[in-house]
Design a protein around this motif. Structure first.
Motif, short mmCIF file in Angstrom:
data_model
loop_
_atom_site.label_atom_id
_atom_site.label_comp_id
_atom_site.label_asym_id
_atom_site.label_seq_id
_atom_site.Cartn_x
_atom_site.Cartn_y
_atom_site.Cartn_z
N VAL A 86 5.37 -4.41 7.44
CA VAL A 86 6.62 -2.97 7.58
C VAL A 86 5.09 -1.96 7.26
O VAL A 86 5.10 -1.09 6.22
N LEU A 105 1.43 -1.06 0.21
CA LEU A 105 -0.33 0.33 -0.37
C LEU A 105 1.03 1.60 0.42
O LEU A 105 2.27 1.58 0.57
N LEU A 142 4.99 2.45 7.62
CA LEU A 142 5.89 3.12 7.43
C LEU A 142 5.23 4.65 7.82
O LEU A 142 3.86 5.27 6.91
N ALA A 168 -0.21 5.51 6.66
CA ALA A 168 0.83 4.78 6.39
C ALA A 168 1.38 3.94 5.48
O ALA A 168 -0.42 3.10 4.78
N ALA A 169 2.11 3.53 4.81
CA ALA A 169 2.23 2.59 3.62
C ALA A 169 2.56 1.28 4.17
O ALA A 169 2.90 1.76 5.72
N VAL A 170 2.25 -0.26 3.37
CA VAL A 170 2.55 -0.37 4.30
C VAL A 170 3.01 -1.57 3.13
O VAL A 170 3.44 -1.48 1.74
N VAL A 171 4.61 -1.68 3.49
CA VAL A 171 5.39 -2.64 2.59
C VAL A 171 6.08 -3.83 3.56
O VAL A 171 5.47 -4.10 4.50
#
Lengths: 345, 345
Positions: B55, A39, B57, A45-48
């Protein structure tokens, strides 16, 4: 700006775009998910997904009138550099740069074209380094531009830290030193009687540093290097960090420092000593690393073969208590000023 | 400052500490590794191990004279808030806040005691939220303070985004709305004839927001919520984000909005409408979330049982095209100003 009365594109400002307009522009660029991005821009928030690897975290801020002046810095260069200095930190661990967050504090009267150029610069550097921009923050500034980039990297296994150098190890650096300081000197003294091609080369080194990502990974992959750091604050200060973290001292052979022809030419025109720039100037974003002396030449050759980047042996690690010392080409000790430190005037 | 002539502690400044002194102080606080931290402050990048989780961010910047004024903000509160607003973003995904990076741009004449207080505030909030500070950047500012915190969170499985709300879903919020805007109003008008305990309460809400980490995780864990966001820019704007990302509209029942007694008392003294603060004020850092209507009351009860925090149903999700609409207690449509947007004066 009233509806139906749009300013011409050349006069469009960050204030006219508005925060939502600015974010929409950023999202158009980087909204599509990249490798490992579950995302990207547009949520809280970004999701990695680092897929089992260790995660490297680094952040760096560029402040107008501290790290750059608007009169002498292009917006595209500023964007590229804001990301590049972080890529350099991930490179210095031997890691892979992956995902970036961009926190942008901009005066409302910043021209929209300048914002575009800035984002173009970030995007160019991101493509070059294989980085996906996955989020950030934008807000208005009363006056100065402040850019903070946070970069997340990954590494499989242990990264290469500042802490492993041992007495007797060779000290090596990638590329050349002092060009960025030479570039800054030509901006401070625009009438310097230096060859135009030399001026252009050192300014480019100052404006568009090339982070050594592939070199950092090659150095770590070889398995013999004992410590690594990127040269952001200058050899003196950054080698000092390696010495402090490793609990060792160091001797640098000034005659061995790699200084390129353009830097030497600018130094001659400025009546300056290029070694001062090479040792104390900072912002070269080369990698300094250490390795057992018997392995050093083979390691250097291997990194150059893999990346095309020259590697130079510049000194050796000493026992603790020796500090960082310099010797000239004749072997005599020499004292040099320390590197850049914030809050010291 | 010459050696042997240290200024008294009360006059010690960031400039006198120096960048290395400042970093050493930060490292003394947070240098020890926390859970999941393989390498904290002191290298080119921090190394953390998310152990197979996704994760998250997020990054947020606080700028002096935009987000806060030095005359009316304590340094400890500023530090706590700089982290809290990021914890709120991780909470809004239903994730666990884990590792923070702190990028600090400080005028050289900032008192060392103020820097200490700031770091104390960050540390207090970090302990409360289970966050480890693992790195950052410090640099001198020509004038204003700029603080950028980047927070890394983890989540096992899919996080709860802004994009899943469906027509017919109930809209719910944690806690109460408008207190932060009420606090700001008392700072803008210090002579407001409001009860001192009400003034103290709303100022505390403004200075020390409580991110809803446990609430966010409870909401996600229940498995029925369809979307979530934290209320940083105000209900109007943030619900607008949920509507835009989910491709839906929304109706808010103004009579249902939870406004606490202190906010109401301050609004009465200021001759203001507390609903305007609740809808457009921002900085409440409560969570807004959506869930299928038949599940909404049970979900609200479950979250309150798990966390002690009240949850209120405030409206419903509508089909696309309806926009975000407001109805008063009598069911009549009402128009309200949008939330805060940067770059709009």
């Amino acid at each position: 700006v009233p509806a139906g009365d749009d300013p011409p594109p050349s006069r469009l400002t960050a204030r006219a775009l508005g925060e939502l307009g600015l974010i929409a522009g950023i999202r158009r660029r980087w909204g599509a998910a990249g490798p490992g991005v579950a995302l990207g821009i547009g949520d809280d928030a970004a999701v990695v997904a680092p897929a089992g690897q260790s995660v490297l975290l680094t952040t760096d801020t560029l402040v107008e009138d501290v790290h750059f002046r608007r009169a002498t810095t292009g917006f595209a260069d500023l964007g590229a550099k804001a990301l590049a200095v972080n890529v350099s930190d991930i490179a210095a661990m031997g890691g892979e740069p992956r995902w970036a967050l961009l926190a942008l504090v901009l005066p409302g009267d910043t021209a929209a074209a300048d914002v575009e150029a800035f984002l173009d610069g970030v995007g160019e550097e991101a493509r070059r380094d294989g980085v996906a921009v996955v989020g950030g923050d934008t807000c208005a500034s009363p006056d100065r531009i402040v850019v903070t980039v946070t970069l997340v990297g990954t590494v499989l296994g242990a990264p290469l830290t500042r802490a492993g150098a041992r007495p007797g190890d060779a000290i090596l650096v990638t590329g050349t030193l002092g060009a960025s300081a030479a570039g800054l000197a030509t901006l401070d003294a625009p009438d310097l009687p230096a060859p135009p091609d030399a001026v252009a080369a050192v300014r480019r080194a100052h404006w568009r540093p090339t982070p050594r990502g592939a070199e950092g990974r090659a150095i770590r992959a070889a398995g013999v290097a004992t410590a690594m750091i990127d040269l952001s604050d200058g050899l003196a200060k950054d080698l000092g960090h390696v010495a402090a973290e490793s609990g060792v001292g160091a001797t640098v052979e000034l005659g061995a420092l790699p200084v390129d022809r353009a830097t030497t030419a600018v130094a001659r025109a400025a009546g300056a000593d290029p070694l001062i720039w090479a040792v104390g100037g900072g912002e070269d974003y080369e990698l300094l690393f250490t390795a057992p002396a018997p392995e050093a030449d083979r390691l250097a050759a291997r990194v150059t073969a893999a990346t095309g980047t020259p590697v130079t042996r510049i000194g050796r690690i000493e026992p603790a208590g020796a500090g960082v010392r310099y010797r000239d080409a004749a072997g005599r000790p020499r004292t040099l000023p320390p590197g850049f430190q914030h809050f010291v005037s």
